[in-house]
Design an enzyme around this catalytic site. Sequence first.
Site, mmCIF file in Angstrom:
data_model
loop_
_atom_site.group_PDB
_atom_site.id
_atom_site.type_symbol
_atom_site.label_atom_id
_atom_site.label_comp_id
_atom_site.label_asym_id
_atom_site.label_seq_id
_atom_site.Cartn_x
_atom_site.Cartn_y
_atom_site.Cartn_z
ATOM 1 N N TYR A 112 1.051 -1.174 -0.084
ATOM 2 C CA TYR A 112 -0.017 -0.002 -0.064
ATOM 3 C C TYR A 112 0.936 1.255 0.149
ATOM 4 C CZ TYR A 112 -3.228 -3.406 1.243
ATOM 5 O OH TYR A 112 -4.245 -4.669 1.168
ATOM 6 N N ASP A 115 -1.138 8.981 -0.933
ATOM 7 C CA ASP A 115 -1.319 10.376 -1.846
ATOM 8 C C ASP A 115 -0.270 11.291 -1.494
ATOM 9 O OD1 ASP A 115 -2.687 9.906 0.547
ATOM 10 O OD2 ASP A 115 -3.219 11.961 0.463
ATOM 11 N N TYR A 141 7.579 10.938 5.471
ATOM 12 C CA TYR A 141 6.744 9.873 5.339
ATOM 13 C C TYR A 141 6.325 9.797 3.590
ATOM 14 C CZ TYR A 141 2.141 7.309 5.021
ATOM 15 O OH TYR A 141 1.215 6.283 4.878
HETATM 16 N N1 LIG Z 1 -4.180 5.524 7.327
HETATM 17 C C1 LIG Z 1 -4.131 6.107 6.042
HETATM 18 O O1 LIG Z 1 -5.092 7.104 5.994
HETATM 19 C C2 LIG Z 1 -3.419 5.660 5.000
HETATM 20 C C3 LIG Z 1 -3.433 6.766 3.819
HETATM 21 C C4 LIG Z 1 -2.661 6.392 2.683
HETATM 22 C C5 LIG Z 1 -2.063 5.009 2.904
HETATM 23 N N2 LIG Z 1 -1.909 4.451 3.873
HETATM 24 C C6 LIG Z 1 -1.039 3.156 3.616
HETATM 25 O O2 LIG Z 1 -2.086 2.191 3.890
HETATM 26 C C7 LIG Z 1 -1.395 1.047 4.692
HETATM 27 C C8 LIG Z 1 -2.261 0.576 5.983
HETATM 28 O O3 LIG Z 1 -2.266 1.635 6.822
HETATM 29 P P1 LIG Z 1 -3.106 1.720 7.969
HETATM 30 O O4 LIG Z 1 -3.904 2.903 8.325
HETATM 31 O O5 LIG Z 1 -3.985 0.329 8.245
HETATM 32 O O6 LIG Z 1 -1.846 1.725 9.082
HETATM 33 P P2 LIG Z 1 -2.023 1.553 10.599
HETATM 34 O O7 LIG Z 1 -3.189 1.367 11.143
HETATM 35 O O8 LIG Z 1 -1.241 2.795 11.067
HETATM 36 O O9 LIG Z 1 -1.305 0.189 11.117
HETATM 37 C C9 LIG Z 1 0.194 0.013 10.458
HETATM 38 C C10 LIG Z 1 0.606 -1.375 10.997
HETATM 39 O O10 LIG Z 1 2.050 -1.264 10.945
HETATM 40 C C11 LIG Z 1 2.858 -2.034 12.109
HETATM 41 N N3 LIG Z 1 4.068 -1.650 12.078
HETATM 42 C C12 LIG Z 1 4.267 -0.403 12.346
HETATM 43 N N4 LIG Z 1 5.882 -0.372 12.498
HETATM 44 C C13 LIG Z 1 6.109 -1.684 12.501
HETATM 45 C C14 LIG Z 1 7.397 -2.557 12.551
HETATM 46 N N5 LIG Z 1 8.547 -1.847 12.878
HETATM 47 N N6 LIG Z 1 7.240 -3.869 12.348
HETATM 48 C C15 LIG Z 1 6.192 -4.436 12.219
HETATM 49 N N7 LIG Z 1 4.927 -3.814 12.220
HETATM 50 C C16 LIG Z 1 5.034 -2.551 12.435
HETATM 51 C C17 LIG Z 1 1.641 -1.484 13.234
HETATM 52 O O11 LIG Z 1 2.127 -2.349 14.075
HETATM 53 P P3 LIG Z 1 1.515 -1.869 15.766
HETATM 54 O O12 LIG Z 1 0.154 -2.443 15.621
HETATM 55 O O13 LIG Z 1 2.175 -2.791 16.657
HETATM 56 O O14 LIG Z 1 1.593 -0.468 15.934
HETATM 57 C C18 LIG Z 1 0.274 -1.523 12.559
HETATM 58 O O15 LIG Z 1 -0.226 -2.851 13.026
HETATM 59 C C19 LIG Z 1 0.091 1.643 4.926
HETATM 60 O O16 LIG Z 1 1.095 1.281 3.937
HETATM 61 C C20 LIG Z 1 0.004 3.218 5.057
HETATM 62 O O17 LIG Z 1 1.014 3.794 4.558
HETATM 63 C C21 LIG Z 1 -2.649 4.663 5.159
#
Ligand SMILES: NC(=O)c1ccc[n+]([C@@H]2O[C@H](COP(=O)([O-])OP(=O)(O)OC[C@H]3O[C@@H](n4cnc5c(N)ncnc54)[C@H](OP(=O)(O)O)[C@@H]3O)[C@@H](O)[C@H]2O)c1
Length: 330
Positions: A112, A115, A141
């Site tokens: 993933y 933007d 980021y």
């Molecule tokens: N959220 C948004 O609005 C958004 C927008 C655009 C793109 N994205 C992308 O979409 C994807 C999913 O986003 P999301 O919102 O589901 O993210 P999220 O809720 O912040 O979850 C991120 C996950 O990554 C894990 N993580 C972080 N550091 C780590 C490490 N060192 N080793 C192993 N695991 C680690 C976290 O573990 P813990 O549970 O232990 O913290 C968490 O489970 C990501 O690639 C993000 O960049 C997100």
Amino acid sequence: MAHSSFEHSNHGRPILVFGRDGQVGRSLQFCLRESGVPTVFLSRADCDLSCELSINQILNHYQPQVIINAAAYTAVDKAEAERDLAFAINAKAPELMARYIAKVDNGTLVHYSTDYVFADTKQEPYLESDRVGPVEYLNVYGQSKLAGELAIERLFNTSDDFNRASITDKFARYFILRTSWIYGDGGNFIRTMLRLASERDQLKVVANQVGVPTSAQWLAEVSVHMVRSRIESGIYHAVPDGEVSWHGLAVFAIERAVSYGMRMEVKPENILPILASDYPAPANRPHNSRFDNQKLKKALSDMAFTGQYPYWREQVENYVKQLVKESQSN
Ligand SMILES: NC(=O)c1ccc[n+]([C@@H]2O[C@H](COP(=O)([O-])OP(=O)(O)OC[C@H]3O[C@@H](n4cnc5c(N)ncnc54)[C@H](OP(=O)(O)O)[C@@H]3O)[C@@H](O)[C@H]2O)c1
């Protein structure tokens, strides 16, 4: 539905999902639980993605056919001060995953992105073919996520193993799904707005940043469908239809919550629009986070993805309804 290369030849190799406890990770658990396909969900404690050794050990241990990388360093403001850690998790870790999967017959990597790889170079929705950056205008980021994208594409497009596998028609695939403004089971903007609206009689919300709210559940379903189909490798803009500002989203979510019976302190006229510059944060954010989703839409319709392509409003409405129901049953 087209049969999956995965189902035809997985030889017992599992799907490996990183980021088990994130918003998208939790939705993937929901989607894949009943699938009958062997799937391993990994938390940070199972595999620390900032540690190359730990990643390589896990890949060698499980020998996955499919990797879905829902883990990321997502603390956008904190990343400004933790550049190396953000790059390790968002760039180096997906590179190692790509290096592994590119060599697997019929392997698939789903990753993933965001933007934030674009820096306001246009006002219209971004196409997959639009030039990213300029890097110097991206926050840390965004830079780290862009480095992850480039590493995956480089690996898949130059790997000898990948090129050899392409000739035999067992080529590995990758999907980089650029998405935005995710909400699901976890902390997110909509939850924050509903909480604040129930505590305060006035809210100020940024009105000059526009994007597309995306349901984690929908994104997980799309991801699983792409793994199972014969959709071509590449970058896809994975968002529903429509667009809205943060302010518009807050107003809509709060109004919907009220209509489902949630008690709010704030009145709609007291949800005030402000400029992003009135709410300074360590990381710069783009004003235009609009995505053109035609490429994904076409790929999904060619692969018989069920149902109508969603508009963000219906999905947010369903989500808010669910949140209100949960709050009423607590
Ligand atoms: N959220 C948004 O609005 C958004 C927008 C655009 C793109 N994205 C992308 O979409 C994807 C999913 O986003 P999301 O919102 O589901 O993210 P999220 O809720 O912040 O979850 C991120 C996950 O990554 C894990 N993580 C972080 N550091 C780590 C490490 N060192 N080793 C192993 N695991 C680690 C976290 O573990 P813990 O549970 O232990 O913290 C968490 O489970 C990501 O690639 C993000 O960049 C997100």
